[in-house]
Enzyme design. Structure first.
Site, PDB file in Angstrom:
ATOM      1  N   GLU A 112      13.978 129.895 -46.389  1.00 56.64           N
ATOM      2  CA  GLU A 112      14.265 128.558 -45.851  1.00 56.64           C
ATOM      3  C   GLU A 112      14.105 128.533 -44.335  1.00 56.64           C
ATOM      4  O   GLU A 112      13.651 127.548 -43.759  1.00 56.64           O
ATOM      5  CB  GLU A 112      15.698 128.148 -46.239  1.00 56.64           C
ATOM      6  CG  GLU A 112      15.822 127.876 -47.730  1.00 56.64           C
ATOM      7  CD  GLU A 112      17.233 128.014 -48.252  1.00 56.64           C
ATOM      8  OE1 GLU A 112      17.730 129.162 -48.300  1.00 56.64           O
ATOM      9  OE2 GLU A 112      17.842 127.002 -48.613  1.00 56.64           O
TER      10      GLU A 112
ATOM     11  N   ARG B 228      19.203 123.238 -39.607  1.00 63.31           N
ATOM     12  CA  ARG B 228      19.359 122.871 -41.007  1.00 63.31           C
ATOM     13  C   ARG B 228      20.441 121.792 -41.099  1.00 63.31           C
ATOM     14  O   ARG B 228      21.537 121.957 -40.552  1.00 63.31           O
ATOM     15  CB  ARG B 228      19.797 124.082 -41.824  1.00 63.31           C
ATOM     16  CG  ARG B 228      20.036 123.706 -43.255  1.00 63.31           C
ATOM     17  CD  ARG B 228      20.775 124.778 -43.988  1.00 63.31           C
ATOM     18  NE  ARG B 228      21.012 124.367 -45.360  1.00 63.31           N
ATOM     19  CZ  ARG B 228      22.017 124.817 -46.080  1.00 63.31           C
ATOM     20  NH1 ARG B 228      22.873 125.683 -45.571  1.00 63.31           N
ATOM     21  NH2 ARG B 228      22.180 124.423 -47.311  1.00 63.31           N
TER      22      ARG B 228
ATOM     23  N   ASN C 112      21.584 127.485 -38.476  1.00 61.79           N
ATOM     24  CA  ASN C 112      22.087 127.001 -39.765  1.00 61.79           C
ATOM     25  C   ASN C 112      23.608 127.100 -39.739  1.00 61.79           C
ATOM     26  O   ASN C 112      24.181 128.163 -39.944  1.00 61.79           O
ATOM     27  CB  ASN C 112      21.486 127.877 -40.875  1.00 61.79           C
ATOM     28  CG  ASN C 112      21.984 127.486 -42.257  1.00 61.79           C
ATOM     29  OD1 ASN C 112      22.884 126.646 -42.381  1.00 61.79           O
ATOM     30  ND2 ASN C 112      21.411 128.091 -43.273  1.00 61.79           N
TER      31      ASN C 112
ATOM     32  N   ARG D 251      31.699 126.966 -58.469  1.00 62.61           N
ATOM     33  CA  ARG D 251      31.625 125.552 -58.890  1.00 62.61           C
ATOM     34  C   ARG D 251      31.344 125.455 -60.382  1.00 62.61           C
ATOM     35  O   ARG D 251      30.563 126.239 -60.928  1.00 62.61           O
ATOM     36  CB  ARG D 251      30.512 124.822 -58.119  1.00 62.61           C
ATOM     37  CG  ARG D 251      30.849 124.586 -56.682  1.00 62.61           C
ATOM     38  CD  ARG D 251      29.681 123.960 -55.927  1.00 62.61           C
ATOM     39  NE  ARG D 251      29.423 124.703 -54.718  1.00 62.61           N
ATOM     40  CZ  ARG D 251      28.254 124.737 -54.089  1.00 62.61           C
ATOM     41  NH1 ARG D 251      27.231 124.048 -54.539  1.00 62.61           N
ATOM     42  NH2 ARG D 251      28.118 125.450 -52.994  1.00 62.61           N
TER      43      ARG D 251
ATOM     44  N   HIS E 152      19.015 122.159 -51.883  1.00 64.84           N
ATOM     45  CA  HIS E 152      18.112 123.326 -51.885  1.00 64.84           C
ATOM     46  C   HIS E 152      16.646 122.914 -51.694  1.00 64.84           C
ATOM     47  O   HIS E 152      15.728 123.660 -52.050  1.00 64.84           O
ATOM     48  CB  HIS E 152      18.215 124.134 -53.199  1.00 64.84           C
ATOM     49  CG  HIS E 152      19.522 124.849 -53.368  1.00 64.84           C
ATOM     50  ND1 HIS E 152      20.179 124.917 -54.590  1.00 64.84           N
ATOM     51  CD2 HIS E 152      20.286 125.543 -52.499  1.00 64.84           C
ATOM     52  CE1 HIS E 152      21.303 125.604 -54.449  1.00 64.84           C
ATOM     53  NE2 HIS E 152      21.389 126.004 -53.186  1.00 64.84           N
TER      54      HIS E 152
END
Ligand code: ADP
Length: 428
Positions: free
Chosen positions: A413, A119, A41, A269, A208
């Site tokens: 994940e 990923r 990843n 964010r 996600h």
């Protein structure tokens, strides 16, 4: 592709042929017999890796190379219960990946890698599911770079470097966006001139997805819901936060958009703001487009409001000590999350369960309580004790008995990536 029938035996035979002692590296022979997946990843300045048995989920080794490109770059990993950290000054993705390959060789683990799962953040509209990587797939991921300029180039570097070191093993790409490709057009289209969608792919993609796939499957299993008829709200609350409405295993709406900036308040964010902010700040403060983008992505959210930190633990601590701005940041985070979860629920028709995941969702009883208090309109109510223990010993269930289910599910994940990779690279 490697022979996956019995890698333990193969290793023993090889050791005998090379006249060296064969030392098994695992306590259980089982792991040696598996088609293990190396999951990579690559973030913009980090590289997470793990060797995973896709059946049991066991991770013989897992680690993280971080601060890549800086003098403080380092790699740390956990192997056989021990944590090891090494400095890798100024290492880039390529060097970090080379060090991981070397490490796997030194630990005699290379032989149990059946395939590599990568990923990839943005797969655009092209990738509706995970896929084996070939040159056309690489070109298509490259074409999506304009949609994820911070992420896809790093993902591609990881793929190229891993292919260089493991040219004979199959590689698979697992996309964050794929899961949301099932959204209906009214959920993914913005109300802007349609040509911008047709010609430039301007639409809501959502992210996600790998996490949502994992936690929704877990919720269906744990609650024994009908796989063909269920309705879930899921909130992935980490540094990046989003939420999704999932009907019968398919995403029908989500909060993130063309990029991961849209939607909820996050660590740094802003989530949703009035798009005219770009004009307003240009007029009033002389901000360039880049300055406003940077402010919205890196200097806003929990950090921007609190002026203290993007980390929820720090803010909860500060709030308990009377810090007003930390309290305000948490309140805006909760307000926005509850408001958008209620909006997502309109796509479901009914609600079987609300699932919390990600670092905040899995650990913060404070945030879960505040959000569920606001969502009493959906009939949601928590059991205080279960919530305080993160649902431990209750299969993650934290709801009161007369509420739709509320669950805490630790996301995984990496396991999803390993399972997809295994499914696409092993023959039955
Ligand atoms: P990433 O998106 O980087 O993978 P994580 O899913 O690890 O992030 O989530 C990180 C967030 O989880 C941080 O804001 C952190 O403060 C928060 N978090 C972790 N543990 C707790 C806790 N016990 N209480 C509150 N927040 C927590």
């Amino acid at each position: 592709m490697m022979d996956t029938t019995d890698t333990g035996v193969t290793a023993r035979l090889e050791a005998k042929a090379n006249k060296r002692a064969y030392t098994p590296v695992f306590k259980t022979a089982d792991i040696m017999n598996q088609h293990n997946i190396l999951v990579l990843n690559c973030g913009s300045s980090s590289l997470k890796f793990a060797l995973i048995d896709p059946t049991s989920g066991e991770q013989p080794i897992a680690g993280l190379a971080e601060r890549l490109g800086e003098s403080l770059a380092s790699i740390s990993y956990k192997y056989q219960g021990k944590k090891v950290s090494l400095a890798l000054p100024d290492a880039d993705h390529q060097q970090a990946c080379a060090r991981i390959v070397e490490l796997l060789r030194e630990l005699d683990l290379e032989q149990v890698i059946g395939a590599i799962g990568h990923r990839v953040v943005h797969g655009g509209e092209r990738f509706k599911e995970s896929t084996r990587i070939d040159s056309q797939v690489i070109d298509a991921i490259s074409d999506c770079q304009s949609l994820a300029p911070l992420h896809n180039p790093a993902n591609l570097t990881g793929i190229r470097v891993a292919q260089h070191h493991y040219p004979d093993k199959p590689h698979v790409a697992v996309f964050d966006t794929s899961f949301h490709q099932s959204m209906p057009s009214e959920a993914y289209l913005y109300a802007i001139p349609y040509e911008l969608y047709e010609q430039h792919g301007v639409r809501r993609y959502g992210f996600h997805g790998t996490s949502y796939r994992y936690v929704s499957q877990q919720a269906i299993e744990r609650l024994q819901l009908n796989p063909q008829d269920n309705a879930l709200l899921c909130a992935h609350l980490g540094n990046g936060s989003s939420a999704a409405a999932i009907r019968n295993g398919n995403s029908v709406d989500t909060t993130m958009g063309l990029t991961p900036l849209e939607g909820l308040v996050m660590g740094t964010r802003s989530g949703n703001v009035d798009p005219n902010l770009y004009d307003f700040l240009a007029d009033q403060c002389g901000y360039s487009l880049q300055q406003t983008s940077r402010m919205l992505n890196k200097e806003s959210g929990l950090l921007g409001v609190s002026g203290l930190s993007n980390d929820m633990r720090t803010l909860e601590q500060a709030e308990s000590e009377g810090d007003e701005r930390a309290r305000l940041a948490i309140n805006i985070y909760v307000f926005t999350l509850a408001r958008q979860l209620a909006g997502l629920a309109t796509s479901l028709g009914r609600l079987d369960a609300l699932v919390f995941t990600g670092g905040i969702g899995e650990n913060s009883s404070r945030i879960r309580q505040a959000v569920c208090d606001r969502l009493s309109i959906l009939g949601l109510a928590l059991d205080r004790q279960r919530n305080d223990s993160n649902g431990n010993q209750h299969k993650g269930i934290i709801s009161a008995d007369d509420s739709p289910h509320i669950l805490v599910i630790n996301t995984n994940e990496e396991l999803m990536i390993a399972r997809d990779t295994s499914a696409l690279t092993t023959t039955a």
